[in-house]
Design a protein around this motif. Structure first.
Motif, mmCIF file in Angstrom:
data_model
loop_
_atom_site.group_PDB
_atom_site.id
_atom_site.type_symbol
_atom_site.label_atom_id
_atom_site.label_comp_id
_atom_site.label_asym_id
_atom_site.label_seq_id
_atom_site.Cartn_x
_atom_site.Cartn_y
_atom_site.Cartn_z
ATOM 1 N N ALA A 119 0.852 -1.190 0.000
ATOM 2 C CA ALA A 119 0.000 0.000 0.000
ATOM 3 C C ALA A 119 0.887 1.239 0.000
ATOM 4 N N ARG A 120 0.223 2.368 -0.167
ATOM 5 C CA ARG A 120 0.931 3.634 0.022
ATOM 6 C C ARG A 120 0.259 4.374 1.169
ATOM 7 N N SER A 121 1.054 5.163 1.868
ATOM 8 C CA SER A 121 0.520 5.738 3.099
ATOM 9 C C SER A 121 -0.477 6.844 2.801
ATOM 10 N N ARG A 142 4.287 1.204 1.932
ATOM 11 C CA ARG A 142 4.002 0.513 3.189
ATOM 12 C C ARG A 142 3.912 -0.989 2.930
ATOM 13 N N ASP A 184 -3.094 0.559 6.019
ATOM 14 C CA ASP A 184 -2.231 -0.016 4.985
ATOM 15 C C ASP A 184 -2.688 -1.410 4.562
ATOM 16 N N SER A 202 -5.209 -2.933 -3.568
ATOM 17 C CA SER A 202 -5.021 -2.198 -2.323
ATOM 18 C C SER A 202 -5.932 -0.993 -2.318
ATOM 19 N N GLN A 253 -5.244 1.517 -0.698
ATOM 20 C CA GLN A 253 -4.385 2.650 -0.360
ATOM 21 C C GLN A 253 -3.266 2.869 -1.383
ATOM 22 N N THR A 254 -3.549 2.703 -2.635
ATOM 23 C CA THR A 254 -2.485 2.934 -3.612
ATOM 24 C C THR A 254 -2.863 3.973 -4.645
ATOM 25 N N ASP A 269 8.497 3.056 9.152
ATOM 26 C CA ASP A 269 7.346 2.616 8.359
ATOM 27 C C ASP A 269 7.749 1.869 7.085
ATOM 28 N N ASP A 323 -1.721 4.644 10.548
ATOM 29 C CA ASP A 323 -2.997 4.798 9.846
ATOM 30 C C ASP A 323 -3.138 6.197 9.269
ATOM 31 N N ASP A 335 -0.596 8.553 9.196
ATOM 32 C CA ASP A 335 0.678 9.159 8.784
ATOM 33 C C ASP A 335 1.100 10.292 9.716
#
Lengths: 963, 198
Positions: free
Chosen positions: A54-56, A63, A73, A99, A101-102, A281, A498, A500
């Motif tokens: 994922a990306r934050s 992540r 993430d 994901s 979160q991407t 992280d 969660d 950042d």
């Protein structure tokens, strides 16, 4: 650079959860991967060497897999399923996973520049920075929303998929099926209690199972709870809340379980806690428990070589296990020496750095090394690794017992929040109490189970000897959590993953005076993500204490609230239910070609195919409309006349038996809320009809005033459903109904605005001589169960007159021809009777009525707008309801196109009776009060002309309905 | 006399169910099967409401006893009497009993300010029977259906499938009464729940 392998799957483990004989395939972010049945998405990705998942949220940093459970993430989308945790969902063959979160891209970092811009990344950015300059806000908002991800809802998906709710009952509920939970459950069950044992995992054993020790260290426990007739084991069951009287809120599969137990044992365990260090992280930095879970339950060693940072023997247990499967392990232990486990591991070949703590992880998109700081000398030691496992301390999972009323306070010696007060009928056992030794856990659980059963009224109280042994075992516990929660290094140091949030962010927030723990939480969003602070709360409190120069005890903790774990909104919503209501003759309408429409919850006929014919039949002969949806309220008691005088703006107290009166009801602000007729059917019995939409609210309104002391002794009963109602209307209405009754329907015997209880086609009905169309009308209220017969009898008798049923569309035209208003359609939540041209109904000489004061004030001051009739001057145009009425003015900055809005269209229809377009509109009073006043309506950018009209458009003096 | 029809009459006819006369009502003949849960129409049940400050005394005088708390039910002469509130009682009985009973009560009330309302025509009913009946009820209603919380011989007012309903727990199962206009919808969702539950 450490070695990176294509597969991290190791040889078969005892008690692993995967079936290696059943390989399957799935895709993650568009790439195909192999897995085994039983794998979770996380374990499968780890086995395939996928490091970035994922990306934050804010900085768009890469992540990886870090900790088991819910976190931002770890959130993935699987088809229409959003916000699923990759640690909890098992892979299925062909599954397509992305994901959450991407966005917008998985591998590239188009938003990584955000990380460099303090302005967009700084704390409190939502509150202060992004709103300036205003012109940039829309673009910034869009950027943030796309970057935040969180998945995409499929609005077209079928949400009605069997989610349901039910209650469960037991003497004792046990939350957590680790060794302590199982022991407590057996103890309570052996005492005679019925027990429900919940665990969010799909296996029994808790931390022992995660660490691969269940077979040797849980003899009898797993088999015991599974075999015990009084223990109901529920796995994959997430306890998310505890409410009054120990009411547990549990989700299991598609069910929401509402659990009531006499007593509850919380054996919720503890979470290992991440230390804060530079680049903590990076993908590859994991909690020790997550590494152990992958290793023992899924046969995956997530790193080629691993650094374990620890401050206790738990880290050495993991080191030994990893070393045994061939992973190159280095341990950084902040202690000067260890115990038996560390001695054995070192002897087996595990490298160790004593008195060292981790200062930084190194690497660009994933961990490729570490920096350690020697605590005594301050020297920095560097090394290579692909995984850093953190085993530096624990935090009890106290959120659920806290919700139950238990209290926890910080223990400075052990650096943990430990229980200080147990709520009534709540008992704690195991690691949630800070007890980590296995024997002590079991002893404590034995006591908790017995105590819970006893509290539920089952069995004897635990003996004093057991209580004393538990107390001794608890006091013998040694610190397991490091006194060092943070080190200084170069690079971002994350406190909350969660959201950042970094150490710098927290420091900035404190500088800005958000220096109380509750304020800090809201300002920074720490602990508000999916993990609910499981891995950030303890560190945040310790950091805040340091920044404020206080102790942790002085700093306090934030308040836990339910749900303690993320739950699906579907669980709360339950089944998708949309009530719909049908009148008793609904199926007749459908069978006779009615086009049905929704009117609130009701289904009503819009028309039967020819609105003009329906209207002309009513005007020339006789029609019938189903008005069963009207509200009907029975009021009884001597206090009714006084009550009605207060509820209505006009007078009812002198209404004689058998008579009917139209009334307008206002609220205390003088705003019209409903209208309808009320009949006095006996000396102390009244029959009120309301609008269809107002049926429920008017009933509640009257009840409210009755219970507030008005209308002493009045009984109010809704009888809406008991009687269907049909309005038989038109010049031949009397002729028609006379065929179906022996009653005298002549104008002298049954005049306008009268009520009679008579038999129609052999059915006892209440008939009101009222109407909305302006024609001779009888409203027949028949018992619902016999109303179809009455309707069909009327239709049959009316055949010779060419009777037609008519729908709402014809009714709207017919009423408009008479200039009648529809409350809620022609009026709005500011309309008083004077504005709606209903001043004739207002009786200001009455003692009091709802709204009198403000209506009186309006009558003194005058009203600015009025509802008035109009006819179109421009031919062949029917302006849509809601169109603006405008006045031409000189163009100015306020009126750039030279038009000022002065009113709007409330209702407008073509009248086939008149051959004209007529309507009701809102105009300034000075215009509305002038007959024939011309005005303009803006339609599709053009102006069309109309003129005001006063009174009814049809049968102005009302002779037809009185005939 | 014109026969009385259930709100499900047309739906039942379309399903080719046979109807028979029962005390003035045309009632669908229920299939007698041993399913884990069955949903049938009981709209013909008599439903009356008694309201008044002295309603408790009135019920006691007429029936010899009165339910002592809200939700409690007593049975007398084939009529179940439930307490909705201290001043309000609801009577449930067999098909066709309602009009005579209403008249009898009205006479008994005399000049006292007791309001008797025959709600039978305005109410539709469903009867849910079978070992999975409580599961079906739980799927549509937030009440606790454990026998300890909702014993046989008691009643509750609650939202059932988002419709305000009166629910009676009888020895044979659950009887749900709601506004007649909702019954077709309620029958549909209850049948769906029954299918899911089995």
């Amino acid at each position: 650079m450490d070695d990176v392998k294509s597969s991290y799957r190791i040889s078969e483990r005892p008690n692993e959860l995967i079936d290696r004989s059943k390989p399957i395939q799935f895709t993650f972010e568009g790439r195909a991967y192999g897995a085994f049945v039983g794998d979770t998405i996380a374990s499968a990705l780890a086995a395939n060497g996928v490091r970035m998942v994922a990306r934050s949220f804010k900085y768009h940093r890469p992540r990886g897999l870090r900790a088991h459970g819910h976190s931002t993430d770890a959130m993935v989308q699987i088809g229409e399923r959003v916000s699923e945790s990759m640690w909890l969902v098992q892979v299925e063959d062909g599954m397509v996973v992305t994901s959450a979160q991407t966005a917008p891209m998985y591998e590239d970092r188009p938003l990584s520049m955000v990380e460099q811009l303090d302005r967009d990344g700084s704390i409190g950015v939502r509150y202060k920075t992004l709103i300036h300059p205003r012109s940039e806000w829309n673009a910034r908002e869009q950027l943030m929303r796309e970057g935040a991800g969180l998945g995409e809802l499929d609005e077209a998906s079928d949400v009605d998929s069997g989610y349901s709710k039910r209650y469960l009952h037991a003497d004792v509920a046990v939350v957590g099926a680790g060794p302590a939970g199982m022991r407590a459950a057996l103890s309570a069950a052996d005492a005679g209690a019925t027990v429900i044992l919940f665990d969010e995992n799909r296996f029994l054993g808790g931390h022992l199972a995660i660490n691969g020790l269940s077979a040797t260290q849980c003899p009898g426990l797993i088999e015991g709870v599974q075999a015990h007739s009084r223990v109901d084991v529920r796995l994959n069951a997430l306890v998310s809340g505890v409410f009054e009287d120990g009411w547990l809120f549990v989700t299991q599969g598609q069910q929401l379980l509402k659990v009531r137990a006499g007593a509850t044992v919380f054996a919720t365990g503890a979470e290992d806690q991440p230390q804060i260090f530079a680049n903590n992280d990076l993908p590859g930095v994991m909690l020790g428990s997550a590494v152990a879970r992958l290793l023992h339950r899924y046969g995956v060693a997530p790193g080629g070589s691993t650094l374990i940072a620890t401050a206790n023997e738990d880290g050495w247990q993991l080191a030994a296990a990893l070393h045994a499967v061939g992973v190159r392990v280095t341990v950084a232990d902040e202690r000067a020496s260890g115990g038996v486990l560390s001695e054995r591991a070192i002897a087996a070949g595990v490298m160790v750095h004593w008195r060292c703590v981790i200062q930084a992880a190194t690497g660009n998109d994933a961990v490729d090394g570490y920096q350690l700081k020697q605590l005594d000398t301050g020297t920095i030691r560097e090394g290579a690794c692909s995984c850093i496992a953190l085993c530096t301390g624990w935090a009890p999972r106290y959120d659920l017992p806290y919700l139950a009323g238990c209290k926890f306070s910080y223990d400075d010696a052990r650096h943990e929040f430990l229980p200080s007060h147990a709520a009534a009928n709540c008992f704690l056992a195991g690691r949630v109490t800070g007890v980590h030794s296995f024997d002590a856990e079991l002893l404590q659980a034995e006591l908790a189970g017995k105590s819970a059963a006893h509290a539920a009224g089952i069995g004897e109280a635990p003996d004093a000897n057991l209580v004393a042994r538990v107390a001794a075992a608890e006091s013998a516990q040694t610190p397991r959590t490091s006194s060092i929660y943070r080190t200084e290094g170069t690079g971002k140091q994350f406190v909350d993953f969660d959201k950042d949030v970094t150490v710098t962010d927290v420091r900035d927030a404190v500088t800005e005076s958000f220096n109380s723990v509750e304020l800090l939480k809201r300002y920074t969003k720490i602990s508000t993500g999916p993990s609910q602070g499981k891995w950030s709360s303890a560190a945040t409190i310790r950091l805040l204490a340091d920044l404020n120069g206080e102790t942790v005890a002085q700093t306090g903790k934030t308040t836990s609230r339910a749900p303690a774990r993320p739950i699906k909104l579907r669980h709360l919503a339950g089944q998708m239910l949309e009530p719909v209501r049908y009148t008793p003759v609904h199926h007749w309408h459908v069978a006779h070609g009615a086009e049905m429409m929704e009117a609130g919850l009701w289904m009503r006929p819009r028309d039967y195919g020819d609105v003009s014919a329906e209207i002309s039949t009513v005007r020339s002969s006789v029609g019938i409309i189903d008005v069963s949806t009207l509200g009907k309220i029975k009021l009884t008691g001597p206090g009714v006349p006084a009550l009605l005088d207060k509820l209505y703006i006009n007078s009812f107290s002198k209404l004689k038996v058998g008579r009917v009166r139209y009334g307008i009801m206002c609220n205390s602000e003088g705003v019209i809320i409903d209208d309808g007729v009320t009949a006095r059917v006996a000396e102390n019995e009244w029959y009120m009809s309301t609008t269809s939409g107002g049926a429920g609210s008017v009933y509640e309104w009257i009840q409210w005033w009755v219970q507030s002391g008005w209308g002493d002794g009045v009984h109010v009963t809704s009888v809406t459903e008991g009687r269907a109602a049909f309005n038989v209307t038109g010049p031949r209405a009397r002729d028609l109904l006379s065929q179906l009754t022996d009653a005298d329907l002549s104008n002298s015997a049954f005049p306008y605005m009268r009520s009679r209880d008579i038999a129609i086609s052999g059915v006892d009905c209440r008939v009101l001589r009222i109407g909305f169309t302006g024609e001779l009308s009888y409203e027949v209220h028949a018992p619902s169960s016999q109303s179809l017969h009455v309707w069909e009898a009327i239709m049959a008798a009316g055949e010779q007159y060419g009777i037609k049923p008519f729908g709402m569309e014809a009714q709207r035209v017919l009423r408009l021809e008479k200039g009648h208003i529809i409350v809620g359609h022609d009026t709005d939540p500011l309309t008083n009777p004077l504005m709606a041209n209903q001043a004739w109904a207002v009786k200001l000489n009455k003692d009091d009525f709802l709204g009198k004061r403000l209506i009186w004030r309006a009558s003194e001051r005058g009203v600015k707008q009025k509802l008035v009739g109009f006819k179109m001057v421009t031919p062949d145009v029917v302006p849509e309801e809601g169109l603006q009425i405008v006045k031409q003015v000189e163009p100015s900055p306020s009126y750039p196109i030279g038009l000022r809005i002065i009113g709007w269209i409330a209702s407008c229809k073509f009248s086939p009776t008149l051959g004209e377009v007529i309507g009701l509109c809102w105009l300034p009073t000075e215009l509305a009060e002038q007959v024939g006043q011309a005005f303009s309506i803006r339609r599709n950018g053009e102006l069309i002309d109309a003129a005001t009209h006063h009174g009814a458009f049809y049968d102005v003096d009302g002779q037809r309905l009185r005939s | 006399m014109t026969q009385r029809l259930s709100p499900l009459h047309v739906v039942q006819k379309r399903a080719n169910l046979t109807h028979k006369d029962q005390a003035g009502w045309l009632i669908a003949v229920a299939e007698n099967d041993a399913a884990a849960v069955t949903v049938s129409d009981c709209s013909q049940d008599s439903n009356l409401q008694i309201e008044g400050t002295h309603a408790a005394d009135f019920v006691r005088n007429v029936f010899g006893s009165v339910p002592q708390r809200t939700g409690a039910v007593i049975s007398k002469d084939g009529i179940d009497i439930g307490q909705l509130a201290a001043t309000r009682y609801i009577l449930r009985g067999g098909a066709g009993a309602d009009r005579d009973l209403a008249e009898r009560l009205q006479i008994a009330a005399g000049s006292r300010h007791i309001t008797i309302t025959n709600q039978t025509d305005g109410i539709g009913g469903l009867h849910i029977v079978g070992e999975r009946a409580a599961v079906v009820m739980s799927m549509l209603c937030g009440l606790d259906f454990a026998v300890t919380a909702f014993p046989i011989g008691s009643m509750r007012v609650s939202s059932f499938a988002k419709v305000r309903s009166t629910i009676w727990h009888t020895p044979s199962g659950y009887r749900i009464y709601a506004g007649r206009s909702y019954l077709e919808y309620l029958a549909t969702v209850t049948q769906e729940a029954a299918t899911l539950a089995t």
